[in-house]
Design a protein around this motif. Sequence first.
Motif, PDB file in Angstrom:
ATOM      1  N   GLN A 108       7.267 -48.627   0.871  1.00 23.31           N
ATOM      2  CA  GLN A 108       6.787 -47.540   1.668  1.00 23.31           C
ATOM      3  C   GLN A 108       6.475 -47.926   2.964  1.00 23.31           C
ATOM      4  N   ALA A 114      10.027 -42.773   1.368  1.00 22.80           N
ATOM      5  CA  ALA A 114       8.937 -43.273   0.440  1.00 22.80           C
ATOM      6  C   ALA A 114       7.983 -42.003   0.497  1.00 22.80           C
ATOM      7  N   SER A 115       7.805 -41.087   1.698  1.00 24.44           N
ATOM      8  CA  SER A 115       6.973 -39.956   1.629  1.00 24.44           C
ATOM      9  C   SER A 115       7.668 -38.550   1.313  1.00 24.44           C
ATOM     10  N   LYS A 149       8.789 -39.979  -3.292  1.00 21.47           N
ATOM     11  CA  LYS A 149       7.182 -39.887  -3.426  1.00 21.47           C
ATOM     12  C   LYS A 149       6.910 -39.954  -4.895  1.00 21.47           C
TER      13      LYS A 149
END
Length: 293
Positions: free
Chosen positions: A268, A275-276, A280
């Motif tokens: 992250q 990561a987002s 995710k």
Amino acid sequence: MKSVLLSTLYASVAASLLIAAPATAQDRNVDKRVDRLEQEMRAVQRKVFPGGSSRFFEPEITPEAETATTPSTTSSAVSDLIARVDALERSLATLTGQVEENGFRLQKIEDKLAAAEVPPVSTDPGSVSTAPSTDTGTSGTETAAEPDPERVTGVAAIVMPDTGDPGEDAYIYGYRLWDAKFYPEAQAQLKKAAAEHASHRRASFAKNLLGRAYLDDGKPALASVALYENYQELPRGERAPDSLYFLSTALVQLNKKPDACRVLTELQEVYPNVASGRLKARIDSGKAAADCS
């Protein structure tokens, strides 16, 4: 036992040669036989005991001391010498036969060992072996199993693409093997693709998929090594973030959940956008599996 036999035979011949006998035609014939037998015995000794010498082999039976000969005992002495030479010839023939038989047996054993060491033939020269992998990450030797004919046929049915881009083709071929669940073959091909096309964009894909192939093959320890190396060596590679996620999965399987949580945190921090974004959902499931707080 053979060394004792050789030395005893030599001692018998040497003792017999000390007998003084008239120079008759029979004596000359015996002398020739003894000379020939001595040469043959030396040849046999060199074959049975390479580098050996007769002085190192003591006979079990010491030749009886000969009494002084006189003209009246010459005939019996010659007869005794002939008898001994006959016995020596028989012993030599037996010993030679044993040497030849042992040599034949040894050759058969060597042939069997050589046949056992021949690796299975790959269905695609220059690509990947069809034999089941013995790479378990543990030390020790393993005997290669005979390839399953159905597996050989299945691997042969996987076609190597030919797009004109060798790096792309090498990776896609490894992907097809993995997708068909031929994991050992996929591992070998993906290693080869990453090594031979290290500067290609697909190198990151190949190393990441190699780790996944190990995971799917039930080898989380090897998977963790491959995935971590991809992240370390190609941090800007397109599949470096994915390697961190699958590394956390391998660590969970190795019962190293705290380490898995640290890896997900690093994922992250180093790749916040990925990561987002597309990873995710996987990160969330990975944290749940690792019991991350």
